[in-house]
Design a protein around this motif. Structure first.
Motif, PDB file in Angstrom:
ATOM      1  N   GLU A   1      45.158  38.178  -7.951  1.00  0.00           N
ATOM      2  CA  GLU A   1      44.128  37.408  -7.258  1.00  0.00           C
ATOM      3  C   GLU A   1      42.986  38.296  -6.771  1.00  0.00           C
ATOM      4  O   GLU A   1      41.814  37.957  -6.907  1.00  0.00           O
ATOM      5  CB  GLU A   1      44.745  36.669  -6.074  1.00  0.00           C
ATOM      6  N   TYR A   2      43.318  39.464  -6.214  1.00  0.00           N
ATOM      7  CA  TYR A   2      42.297  40.310  -5.611  1.00  0.00           C
ATOM      8  C   TYR A   2      41.661  41.263  -6.621  1.00  0.00           C
ATOM      9  O   TYR A   2      40.507  41.664  -6.447  1.00  0.00           O
ATOM     10  CB  TYR A   2      42.894  41.095  -4.445  1.00  0.00           C
ATOM     11  N   SER A   3      42.404  41.659  -7.641  1.00  0.00           N
ATOM     12  CA  SER A   3      41.877  42.550  -8.674  1.00  0.00           C
ATOM     13  C   SER A   3      42.213  41.966 -10.040  1.00  0.00           C
ATOM     14  O   SER A   3      43.270  42.260 -10.609  1.00  0.00           O
ATOM     15  CB  SER A   3      42.481  43.951  -8.544  1.00  0.00           C
ATOM     16  N   PRO A   4      41.336  41.129 -10.581  1.00  0.00           N
ATOM     17  CA  PRO A   4      41.622  40.437 -11.847  1.00  0.00           C
ATOM     18  C   PRO A   4      41.985  41.405 -12.968  1.00  0.00           C
ATOM     19  O   PRO A   4      41.304  42.397 -13.188  1.00  0.00           O
ATOM     20  CB  PRO A   4      40.295  39.724 -12.148  1.00  0.00           C
ATOM     21  N   GLY A   5      43.086  41.092 -13.642  1.00  0.00           N
ATOM     22  CA  GLY A   5      43.528  41.896 -14.774  1.00  0.00           C
ATOM     23  C   GLY A   5      44.326  43.119 -14.395  1.00  0.00           C
ATOM     24  O   GLY A   5      44.800  43.836 -15.282  1.00  0.00           O
TER      25      GLY A   5
END
Length: 381
Positions: free
Chosen positions: A225-229
């Motif tokens: 959620e906070y760091s996509p991928g």
């Protein structure tokens, strides 16, 4: 936030580049020192509540023992030195650095001591957030007089609250931590290197015993959620961190190759474990940590680690001539990511709705079967 705290004439205070943040808690006081006088250094000391810092600036300038003192002995202290930038020629495009290869045709070290650091005014200076911006656009090697163009920038941030930072990779911070942003912008690479990449070497010192060791732990997550991928969080922690009284570095294994931090402009980082530092006094000399620990270094934990930036087939540093990386330095136990209320709500719907449909379907089927049995019984009569 204090700049060169307690430094007064007749000493030339302009030669010092020390920032100081004090975080008062109900049970202890955390002292944060950020120094860019020579090698960039950070010292975190957890001392009894109400403790104060004193710096003997004349001794600090001379690099003498115990020029940094606290009114009460810290319960724990921990620090890092951003020691060297390594440039390596990744001819095989592996994205990895061969730490054993010291050949000049493969690697060169840019010692942070040889950069001329300029501190800008403190930004966002308030009760909640303090930022210190530091930049160097010149590097002169004492051995070869080589000049390196481009710039290296740091932004150090301290907070009084727990939250995720506003920019990617949205690391979790608290009053127990300092966030560090590193930017390598338009650095002139070695002309003999065809495929340059960069790495950062960090020295770690703490009041842990000399025969102990720090460790690097990668923690997997189902949530990006906070760091996509990015589904991994990396911790470098000292032995006491598991007891909540140690030091740690925390980062996500991602760097960005453009000023716009987006998943499309991201690359990976690689870490290489921790190793003992043999010539610890020489390596830490003229740093903030030497000014505090000095003669005690032989009895303390002193190790090093390297983090490199780059991923196979990402075009090397020359593709964008830009790399940024963010990490957190903190005291205590590295914070774990928790699912936000939004994610919990989405998961609940994702799992609960199918379950509800199955239950309803089961009830409908059961009711229909009971109805059919009653109809059959009625016909038989």
């Amino acid at each position: 936030m204090f700049h060169n705290p307690g430094c007064e004439h007749p000493i030339n205070c302009s030669s010092f580049k020390v920032g100081y943040v004090k975080a008062e808690g109900p049970n202890d006081t955390l002292h944060y020192l950020w120094d860019f006088t020579q090698k960039p250094s950070i010292l975190v000391a957890a001392a009894p509540a109400g403790s104060n810092l004193t710096i003997s600036w004349s001794q600090f300038k001379a690099g003498n023992n115990k020029s940094i003192m606290f009114s009460e002995e810290p319960v724990y202290s921990f620090g890092i030195v951003l020691d060297r930038i390594w440039e390596y020629n990744d001819v095989n495009d592996s994205g990895l650095m061969d730490r054993k290869n010291k050949n000049s045709s493969y690697v060169r070290a840019l010692d942070m001591e040889n950069f001329n650091w300029t501190l800008s005014d403190f930004a966002n200076e308030s009760m909640d957030t303090v930022d210190l911006k530091v930049e160097s656009s010149s590097f002169t090697s004492k051995n070869s007089n080589a000049l390196i163009s481009g710039s290296i920038r740091f932004v150090l941030s301290a907070f009084s609250f727990r939250d995720h930072f506003g920019e990617l990779p949205h690391l979790l911070h608290s009053a127990n931590s300092t966030q560090v942003d590193l930017v390598l912008d338009k650095l002139k690479t070695n002309s003999s290197f065809s495929n340059s990449r960069f790495a950062l070497e960090v020295l770690i010192a703490s009041s842990d015993k000399v025969n102990s060791t720090a460790s690097i732990v990668s923690q997997k997550s189902l949530d990006d959620e906070y760091s996509p991928g990015v589904f991994t969080l990396v911790h470098l922690q000292t032995p006491m961190a598991e007891l909540g009284k140690g030091g740690y570095l925390q980062w996500r294994p991602v760097a960005y190759v453009a000023k716009e931090r987006d998943i499309s402009y991201s690359t990976e980082t690689s870490s290489y474990g921790v190793t003992n530092v043999k010539n610890r006094n020489a390596r830490l000399n003229h740093t903030l940590l030497y000014a505090y620990y000095c003669s005690h270094l032989d009895n303390l934990l002193v190790q090093s680690t390297i983090v490199s930036f780059g991923l196979k087939e990402d075009g090397f540093y020359k593709k964008t001539n830009y790399t940024s990386w963010t990490f957190v330095v903190g005291y205590g136990t590295p914070p774990n990511e928790d699912f936000s209320l939004l994610v919990i709500f989405v998961i609940s719907i994702g799992l609960g709705l199918p379950a509800l449909l199955i239950i309803i379907s089961g009830i409908v089927v059961a009711v229909r079967r009971i109805s059919q049995k009653k109809d059959d019984l009625f016909l038989n009569r």
